[in-house]
Design a protein around this motif. Structure first.
Motif, mmCIF file in Angstrom:
data_model
loop_
_atom_site.group_PDB
_atom_site.id
_atom_site.type_symbol
_atom_site.label_atom_id
_atom_site.label_comp_id
_atom_site.label_asym_id
_atom_site.label_seq_id
_atom_site.Cartn_x
_atom_site.Cartn_y
_atom_site.Cartn_z
ATOM 1 N N TRP A 106 -3.050 7.468 6.317
ATOM 2 C CA TRP A 106 -4.223 7.919 5.553
ATOM 3 C C TRP A 106 -4.332 7.171 4.229
ATOM 4 O O TRP A 106 -5.391 6.650 3.884
ATOM 5 C CB TRP A 106 -4.102 9.418 5.315
ATOM 6 C CG TRP A 106 -5.299 10.020 4.628
ATOM 7 C CD1 TRP A 106 -5.485 10.166 3.298
ATOM 8 C CD2 TRP A 106 -6.464 10.516 5.250
ATOM 9 N NE1 TRP A 106 -6.684 10.738 3.040
ATOM 10 C CE2 TRP A 106 -7.324 10.975 4.235
ATOM 11 C CE3 TRP A 106 -6.863 10.652 6.562
ATOM 12 C CZ2 TRP A 106 -8.559 11.522 4.491
ATOM 13 C CZ3 TRP A 106 -8.102 11.210 6.817
ATOM 14 C CH2 TRP A 106 -8.937 11.636 5.801
ATOM 15 N N HIS A 107 -3.219 7.088 3.516
ATOM 16 C CA HIS A 107 -3.231 6.397 2.222
ATOM 17 C C HIS A 107 -3.416 4.891 2.393
ATOM 18 O O HIS A 107 -4.114 4.256 1.610
ATOM 19 C CB HIS A 107 -1.951 6.700 1.443
ATOM 20 C CG HIS A 107 -1.907 8.102 0.928
ATOM 21 N ND1 HIS A 107 -2.783 8.575 -0.018
ATOM 22 C CD2 HIS A 107 -1.106 9.141 1.245
ATOM 23 C CE1 HIS A 107 -2.527 9.841 -0.269
ATOM 24 N NE2 HIS A 107 -1.513 10.218 0.493
ATOM 25 N N LEU A 108 -2.798 4.313 3.411
ATOM 26 C CA LEU A 108 -2.968 2.890 3.679
ATOM 27 C C LEU A 108 -4.418 2.592 4.033
ATOM 28 O O LEU A 108 -4.996 1.602 3.576
ATOM 29 C CB LEU A 108 -2.041 2.442 4.811
ATOM 30 C CG LEU A 108 -2.121 0.971 5.200
ATOM 31 C CD1 LEU A 108 -1.695 0.095 4.017
ATOM 32 C CD2 LEU A 108 -1.259 0.688 6.408
ATOM 33 N N GLY A 109 -5.031 3.475 4.828
ATOM 34 C CA GLY A 109 -6.439 3.298 5.186
ATOM 35 C C GLY A 109 -7.332 3.335 3.955
ATOM 36 O O GLY A 109 -8.270 2.543 3.833
ATOM 37 N N GLY A 110 -7.043 4.245 3.039
ATOM 38 C CA GLY A 110 -7.818 4.316 1.806
ATOM 39 C C GLY A 110 -7.646 3.067 0.963
ATOM 40 O O GLY A 110 -8.606 2.546 0.387
ATOM 41 N N TRP A 111 -6.440 2.539 0.913
ATOM 42 C CA TRP A 111 -6.167 1.324 0.140
ATOM 43 C C TRP A 111 -6.911 0.134 0.743
ATOM 44 O O TRP A 111 -7.525 -0.657 0.036
ATOM 45 C CB TRP A 111 -4.656 1.065 0.118
ATOM 46 C CG TRP A 111 -4.256 -0.171 -0.631
ATOM 47 C CD1 TRP A 111 -4.119 -0.292 -1.977
ATOM 48 C CD2 TRP A 111 -3.969 -1.443 -0.068
ATOM 49 N NE1 TRP A 111 -3.750 -1.561 -2.297
ATOM 50 C CE2 TRP A 111 -3.652 -2.298 -1.131
ATOM 51 C CE3 TRP A 111 -3.936 -1.940 1.225
ATOM 52 C CZ2 TRP A 111 -3.316 -3.623 -0.934
ATOM 53 C CZ3 TRP A 111 -3.607 -3.259 1.423
ATOM 54 C CH2 TRP A 111 -3.298 -4.089 0.356
ATOM 55 N N VAL A 112 -6.871 0.006 2.101
ATOM 56 C CA VAL A 112 -7.573 -1.088 2.779
ATOM 57 C C VAL A 112 -9.071 -0.946 2.567
ATOM 58 O O VAL A 112 -9.768 -1.934 2.287
ATOM 59 C CB VAL A 112 -7.218 -1.103 4.287
ATOM 60 C CG1 VAL A 112 -8.144 -2.033 5.062
ATOM 61 C CG2 VAL A 112 -5.766 -1.493 4.485
ATOM 62 N N TYR A 113 -9.603 0.242 2.672
ATOM 63 C CA TYR A 113 -11.032 0.466 2.471
ATOM 64 C C TYR A 113 -11.442 0.062 1.061
ATOM 65 O O TYR A 113 -12.473 -0.580 0.861
ATOM 66 C CB TYR A 113 -11.381 1.931 2.733
ATOM 67 C CG TYR A 113 -12.856 2.233 2.582
ATOM 68 C CD1 TYR A 113 -13.752 1.880 3.579
ATOM 69 C CD2 TYR A 113 -13.333 2.859 1.440
ATOM 70 C CE1 TYR A 113 -15.094 2.152 3.447
ATOM 71 C CE2 TYR A 113 -14.676 3.132 1.289
ATOM 72 C CZ TYR A 113 -15.555 2.767 2.297
ATOM 73 O OH TYR A 113 -16.885 3.022 2.144
ATOM 74 N N ASP A 114 -10.626 0.418 0.062
ATOM 75 C CA ASP A 114 -10.918 0.049 -1.323
ATOM 76 C C ASP A 114 -10.922 -1.484 -1.505
ATOM 77 O O ASP A 114 -11.706 -2.028 -2.264
ATOM 78 C CB ASP A 114 -9.919 0.679 -2.286
ATOM 79 C CG ASP A 114 -10.143 2.163 -2.464
ATOM 80 O OD1 ASP A 114 -11.229 2.650 -2.089
ATOM 81 O OD2 ASP A 114 -9.209 2.849 -2.952
ATOM 82 N N ARG A 115 -10.031 -2.180 -0.825
ATOM 83 C CA ARG A 115 -9.944 -3.637 -0.929
ATOM 84 C C ARG A 115 -11.147 -4.308 -0.248
ATOM 85 O O ARG A 115 -11.624 -5.329 -0.711
ATOM 86 C CB ARG A 115 -8.661 -4.159 -0.281
ATOM 87 C CG ARG A 115 -7.414 -3.715 -0.986
ATOM 88 C CD ARG A 115 -7.284 -4.453 -2.312
ATOM 89 N NE ARG A 115 -6.071 -4.002 -2.982
ATOM 90 C CZ ARG A 115 -6.043 -3.457 -4.172
ATOM 91 N NH1 ARG A 115 -7.135 -3.312 -4.865
ATOM 92 N NH2 ARG A 115 -4.925 -3.048 -4.700
ATOM 93 N N LEU A 116 -11.620 -3.748 0.874
ATOM 94 C CA LEU A 116 -12.771 -4.314 1.573
ATOM 95 C C LEU A 116 -14.054 -4.050 0.814
ATOM 96 O O LEU A 116 -14.983 -4.872 0.842
ATOM 97 C CB LEU A 116 -12.875 -3.747 2.987
ATOM 98 C CG LEU A 116 -11.758 -4.147 3.943
ATOM 99 C CD1 LEU A 116 -11.930 -3.415 5.283
ATOM 100 C CD2 LEU A 116 -11.740 -5.648 4.159
ATOM 101 N N ASP A 117 -14.127 -2.934 0.157
ATOM 102 C CA ASP A 117 -15.298 -2.579 -0.634
ATOM 103 C C ASP A 117 -15.076 -3.043 -2.049
ATOM 104 O O ASP A 117 -14.823 -2.253 -2.948
ATOM 105 C CB ASP A 117 -15.549 -1.078 -0.547
ATOM 106 C CG ASP A 117 -16.870 -0.684 -1.207
ATOM 107 O OD1 ASP A 117 -17.781 -1.522 -1.222
ATOM 108 O OD2 ASP A 117 -16.937 0.466 -1.682
ATOM 109 N N ASP A 118 -15.212 -4.361 -2.287
ATOM 110 C CA ASP A 118 -14.901 -4.920 -3.602
ATOM 111 C C ASP A 118 -16.121 -5.009 -4.506
ATOM 112 O O ASP A 118 -16.141 -5.755 -5.468
ATOM 113 C CB ASP A 118 -14.258 -6.290 -3.448
ATOM 114 C CG ASP A 118 -15.122 -7.269 -2.703
ATOM 115 O OD1 ASP A 118 -16.264 -6.905 -2.331
ATOM 116 O OD2 ASP A 118 -14.670 -8.405 -2.472
ATOM 117 N N GLY A 119 -17.153 -4.303 -4.144
ATOM 118 C CA GLY A 119 -18.329 -4.255 -4.973
ATOM 119 C C GLY A 119 -19.411 -5.212 -4.515
ATOM 120 O O GLY A 119 -20.434 -5.380 -5.181
ATOM 121 N N THR A 120 -19.240 -5.875 -3.397
ATOM 122 C CA THR A 120 -20.214 -6.829 -2.915
ATOM 123 C C THR A 120 -21.301 -6.188 -2.050
ATOM 124 O O THR A 120 -22.250 -6.828 -1.680
ATOM 125 C CB THR A 120 -19.542 -7.944 -2.094
ATOM 126 O OG1 THR A 120 -18.854 -7.332 -1.003
ATOM 127 C CG2 THR A 120 -18.595 -8.742 -2.966
#
Length: 123
Positions: A106-120
């Motif tokens: 769950w936490h890893l998924g949240g971290w990956v999602y945050d990295r993919l959503d870099d504001g672009t």
């Protein structure tokens, strides 16, 4: 007839401490025989019945410690009395492992999602 009140009280305490053991009645009966025979030998040597009981019980040990001896393995580890208890323990460890794994994913998924959503992404 001799008064075995100290022995009787000891056996009651031992039976209470062994109530979980499936052979408790047999253990208490064997202990009863052993203690009474030991007292009779002491009385035969000229010792007062009460004093003989005290001596024998002192040498035999505390009922709680004696009961614990029936709950340990030869290596001194605490024995598991039933298969269902052992199975419940294994299930508890597996459940704990799964909770940790799910939390990590769950936490890893949240971290990956945050990295993919870099504001672009367009809003």
């Amino acid at each position: 007839m001799a008064d075995y009140s100290l022995i009787d009280a000891y056996l009651d305490d031992l039976a209470s401490a062994l109530r979980w053991h499936r052979h408790a009645d047999d253990i208490v009966a064997e202990t009863d025989d052993h203690l009474r025979c030991a007292v009779e030998r002491r009385v035969g040597d000229g010792v007062d019945t009460k004093a003989a009981q005290r001596d024998v019980l002192e040498g035999f040990g505390d009922p709680a410690i004696v009961a614990r001896a029936f709950a340990t393995t030869q290596s001194g580890q605490l024995a598991i009395p039933t298969r269902s208890t052992r199975d419940a323990g294994v299930l508890a460890y597996v459940s704990a492992g799964l909770w940790i794994a799910v939390s990590g994913v769950w936490h890893l998924g949240g971290w990956v999602y945050d990295r993919l959503d870099d504001g672009t992404s367009a809003a």
